[in-house]
Design an enzyme around this catalytic site. Structure first.
Site, PDB file in Angstrom:
ATOM      1  N   ARG A  74       0.831  -1.208   0.000  1.00  0.00           N
ATOM      2  CA  ARG A  74       0.000   0.000   0.000  1.00  0.00           C
ATOM      3  C   ARG A  74       0.871   1.267   0.000  1.00  0.00           C
ATOM      4  O   ARG A  74       0.533   2.258  -0.630  1.00  0.00           O
ATOM      5  CB  ARG A  74      -0.989  -0.002   1.187  1.00  0.00           C
ATOM      6  CG  ARG A  74      -2.161  -0.956   0.953  1.00  0.00           C
ATOM      7  CD  ARG A  74      -3.395  -0.643   1.772  1.00  0.00           C
ATOM      8  NE  ARG A  74      -4.136   0.550   1.366  1.00  0.00           N
ATOM      9  CZ  ARG A  74      -5.188   0.555   0.540  1.00  0.00           C
ATOM     10  NH1 ARG A  74      -5.644  -0.557   0.030  1.00  0.00           N
ATOM     11  NH2 ARG A  74      -5.808   1.687   0.255  1.00  0.00           N
ATOM     12  N   ASN A 106      -9.132   7.523   6.425  1.00  0.00           N
ATOM     13  CA  ASN A 106      -8.010   7.210   5.545  1.00  0.00           C
ATOM     14  C   ASN A 106      -6.674   7.402   6.251  1.00  0.00           C
ATOM     15  O   ASN A 106      -6.513   8.329   7.047  1.00  0.00           O
ATOM     16  CB  ASN A 106      -8.058   8.084   4.289  1.00  0.00           C
ATOM     17  CG  ASN A 106      -9.335   7.850   3.508  1.00  0.00           C
ATOM     18  OD1 ASN A 106     -10.012   6.850   3.732  1.00  0.00           O
ATOM     19  ND2 ASN A 106      -9.680   8.753   2.617  1.00  0.00           N
ATOM     20  N   HIS A 123      -7.997   6.447  11.968  1.00  0.00           N
ATOM     21  CA  HIS A 123      -7.341   5.139  11.861  1.00  0.00           C
ATOM     22  C   HIS A 123      -5.823   5.227  11.758  1.00  0.00           C
ATOM     23  O   HIS A 123      -5.174   4.257  11.402  1.00  0.00           O
ATOM     24  CB  HIS A 123      -7.915   4.366  10.656  1.00  0.00           C
ATOM     25  CG  HIS A 123      -9.351   3.975  10.834  1.00  0.00           C
ATOM     26  ND1 HIS A 123     -10.169   3.573   9.793  1.00  0.00           N
ATOM     27  CD2 HIS A 123     -10.136   3.918  11.948  1.00  0.00           C
ATOM     28  CE1 HIS A 123     -11.377   3.300  10.255  1.00  0.00           C
ATOM     29  NE2 HIS A 123     -11.384   3.503  11.562  1.00  0.00           N
ATOM     30  N   CYS A 134       8.286  -0.078  23.283  1.00  0.00           N
ATOM     31  CA  CYS A 134       8.349   1.226  23.973  1.00  0.00           C
ATOM     32  C   CYS A 134       7.272   2.193  23.460  1.00  0.00           C
ATOM     33  O   CYS A 134       7.075   3.269  24.030  1.00  0.00           O
ATOM     34  CB  CYS A 134       9.738   1.846  23.863  1.00  0.00           C
ATOM     35  SG  CYS A 134      10.150   2.444  22.212  1.00  0.00           S
ATOM     36  N   CYS A 153      15.192   0.607  20.163  1.00  0.00           N
ATOM     37  CA  CYS A 153      15.244  -0.175  21.411  1.00  0.00           C
ATOM     38  C   CYS A 153      15.373  -1.671  21.116  1.00  0.00           C
ATOM     39  O   CYS A 153      15.522  -2.481  22.021  1.00  0.00           O
ATOM     40  CB  CYS A 153      14.015   0.108  22.287  1.00  0.00           C
ATOM     41  SG  CYS A 153      12.528  -0.777  21.795  1.00  0.00           S
ATOM     42  N   GLY A 190     -17.413   9.104   0.268  1.00  0.00           N
ATOM     43  CA  GLY A 190     -16.585   7.958  -0.128  1.00  0.00           C
ATOM     44  C   GLY A 190     -16.317   6.935   0.952  1.00  0.00           C
ATOM     45  O   GLY A 190     -15.230   6.389   1.019  1.00  0.00           O
ATOM     46  N   SER A 192     -17.989   3.308   2.769  1.00  0.00           N
ATOM     47  CA  SER A 192     -19.046   2.295   2.703  1.00  0.00           C
ATOM     48  C   SER A 192     -19.887   2.316   3.980  1.00  0.00           C
ATOM     49  O   SER A 192     -20.951   1.694   4.032  1.00  0.00           O
ATOM     50  CB  SER A 192     -18.428   0.911   2.503  1.00  0.00           C
ATOM     51  OG  SER A 192     -17.508   0.648   3.538  1.00  0.00           O
TER      52      SER A 192
HETATM   53  P1  OAD Z   1     -14.454   1.082   1.619  1.00  0.00           P
HETATM   54  O1  OAD Z   1     -13.516   0.477   0.644  1.00  0.00           O
HETATM   55  O2  OAD Z   1     -15.199   0.179   2.522  1.00  0.00           O
HETATM   56  O3  OAD Z   1     -15.548   1.959   0.852  1.00  0.00           O
HETATM   57  C1  OAD Z   1     -15.213   2.867  -0.150  1.00  0.00           C
HETATM   58  C2  OAD Z   1     -16.467   3.604  -0.571  1.00  0.00           C
HETATM   59  O4  OAD Z   1     -16.088   4.590  -1.515  1.00  0.00           O
HETATM   60  C3  OAD Z   1     -17.542   2.747  -1.249  1.00  0.00           C
HETATM   61  O5  OAD Z   1     -18.805   3.020  -0.676  1.00  0.00           O
HETATM   62  C4  OAD Z   1     -17.505   3.180  -2.716  1.00  0.00           C
HETATM   63  O6  OAD Z   1     -18.790   3.140  -3.328  1.00  0.00           O
HETATM   64  C5  OAD Z   1     -17.039   4.628  -2.576  1.00  0.00           C
HETATM   65  N1  OAD Z   1     -16.334   5.169  -3.744  1.00  0.00           N
HETATM   66  C6  OAD Z   1     -15.588   4.528  -4.672  1.00  0.00           C
HETATM   67  N2  OAD Z   1     -15.092   5.390  -5.571  1.00  0.00           N
HETATM   68  C7  OAD Z   1     -15.516   6.624  -5.189  1.00  0.00           C
HETATM   69  C8  OAD Z   1     -15.330   7.953  -5.700  1.00  0.00           C
HETATM   70  N3  OAD Z   1     -14.591   8.184  -6.790  1.00  0.00           N
HETATM   71  N4  OAD Z   1     -15.924   8.981  -5.054  1.00  0.00           N
HETATM   72  C9  OAD Z   1     -16.685   8.762  -3.945  1.00  0.00           C
HETATM   73  N5  OAD Z   1     -16.887   7.541  -3.418  1.00  0.00           N
HETATM   74  C10 OAD Z   1     -16.323   6.492  -4.021  1.00  0.00           C
HETATM   75  O7  OAD Z   1     -13.623   2.182   2.428  1.00  0.00           O
HETATM   76  P2  OAD Z   1     -13.920   2.837   3.859  1.00  0.00           P
HETATM   77  O8  OAD Z   1     -15.376   3.063   4.065  1.00  0.00           O
HETATM   78  O9  OAD Z   1     -13.027   3.994   3.983  1.00  0.00           O
HETATM   79  O10 OAD Z   1      -9.574   0.578   7.931  1.00  0.00           O
HETATM   80  O11 OAD Z   1     -13.433   1.684   4.820  1.00  0.00           O
HETATM   81  C11 OAD Z   1     -13.378   1.920   6.204  1.00  0.00           C
HETATM   82  C12 OAD Z   1     -12.170   1.272   6.826  1.00  0.00           C
HETATM   83  O12 OAD Z   1     -12.111  -0.114   6.488  1.00  0.00           O
HETATM   84  C13 OAD Z   1     -10.848   1.816   6.337  1.00  0.00           C
HETATM   85  O13 OAD Z   1     -10.444   2.965   7.046  1.00  0.00           O
HETATM   86  C14 OAD Z   1      -9.902   0.697   6.547  1.00  0.00           C
HETATM   87  C15 OAD Z   1     -10.775  -0.441   6.076  1.00  0.00           C
HETATM   88  O14 OAD Z   1     -10.448  -1.681   6.460  1.00  0.00           O
HETATM   89  C16 OAD Z   1      -8.269   0.532   8.290  1.00  0.00           C
HETATM   90  O15 OAD Z   1      -7.351   0.651   7.525  1.00  0.00           O
HETATM   91  C17 OAD Z   1      -8.058   0.367   9.729  1.00  0.00           C
END
Ligand code: OAD
Length: 242
Positions: A74, A106, A123, A134, A153, A190, A192
């Site tokens: 990533r 993000n 996050h 540590c 450490c 953006g 889910s």
């Molecule tokens: P997801 O991958 O679950 O969801 C991404 C969302 O973005 C979806 O609803 C898509 O429809 C939408 N999407 C895609 N392209 C887009 C665009 N161009 N404009 C607007 N929306 C768009 O990502 P998150 O909801 O961020 O955790 O996921 C939440 C957490 O789950 C993340 O922070 C991560 C993950 O596991 C950690 O890393 C701890």
């Protein structure tokens, strides 16, 4: 954007103009147009594994190398990636409205890179590492990163990211709760909306009286709570609104 958005966009623009304490809740979709794969999209898998299988303390305990390889992948994607129009428009909005808070799930740091200052990273951040002993947090921008990285450490370092099953940093989450409770408008961009407690902040803002707008090309479990749903990409809709 389609014609059916015309009236809706007008209303949301008015609401935004009038908002005194706007809040943004962003997720991976806001960075999609910069070239960052979302987690639950078709390109979000790494070696056929989901984030939920890798971003956990258990996975790191079992196989820290594998987890670091995932984050190295990533980091490699993120290296050199630039904020897009949606990030830049929000940074511009903050210059006009100092009380804007961005709460982001993000870890890519793109909001800050675009110039936003009031950013709560729920996050963590992929460019920070933390010692497993540590607990010292340091910046580390190596790409590729040495697998396994070690602290001065002697102990193994881990990404300074909140994994599934871990609590969010209390101070960051408290500030996010405060901002959501006092928001008069929240833009949910953006995400889910399936990862808690981040998603619950939208519900909290709604209960506290905020006007809720979702920007997402797809509907989500949060869509039903929204006052306005803009079914479009962030790069298209956010600059148009702001
Ligand atoms: P997801 O991958 O679950 O969801 C991404 C969302 O973005 C979806 O609803 C898509 O429809 C939408 N999407 C895609 N392209 C887009 C665009 N161009 N404009 C607007 N929306 C768009 O990502 P998150 O909801 O961020 O955790 O996921 C939440 C957490 O789950 C993340 O922070 C991560 C993950 O596991 C950690 O890393 C701890």
């Amino acid at each position: 954007m389609t014609e059916r958005h015309d009236g809706l966009l007008g209303e949301v623009k008015e609401r935004l103009k009038a908002a005194r304490r706007p809040v943004v809740l962003s997720g991976a979709g806001i960075s999609a147009e910069s070239g960052v794969p979302t987690f639950r999209g078709s390109d979000g898998l790494w070696r056929n594994m989901r984030a939920e299988e890798l971003a956990t303390p258990g996975a790191f305990k079992r196989d820290p190398r594998l987890v670091w390889e995932f984050y190295d992948w990533r980091r490699g994607i993120l290296e050199g990636i630039r904020p897009n129009q949606a990030h830049s428009s929000l940074a511009e909005l903050e210059r006009r409205c100092e009380d804007l808070t961005i709460i982001t799930q993000n870890v890519d740091g793109l909001h800050r890179l675009a110039g936003s200052r009031n950013v709560l990273e729920l996050h963590g951040n992929i460019w920070l590492v933390r010692c497993t002993e540590c607990e010292k947090v340091t910046e580390n921008r190596e790409v590729p990163i040495e697998i396994l990285p070690h602290c001065e450490c002697g102990a193994v370092l881990r990404p300074h990211i909140v994994w599934f099953g871990e609590s969010l940093p209390a101070d960051v989450f408290d500030n996010a709760v405060r901002a959501s409770e006092s928001a008069d408008l929240m833009m949910v961009i953006g995400t889910s909306g399936v990862v808690q407690p981040a998603a619950s902040l939208a519900t909290l803002a709604k209960r506290s009286g905020a006007y809720l707008v979702e920007i997402n090309p797809e509907s989500t479990p949060l869509s039903l709570e929204m006052d306005a749903v803009i079914c479009a990409s962030a790069g298209e809709a956010v600059p148009e609104l702001l």
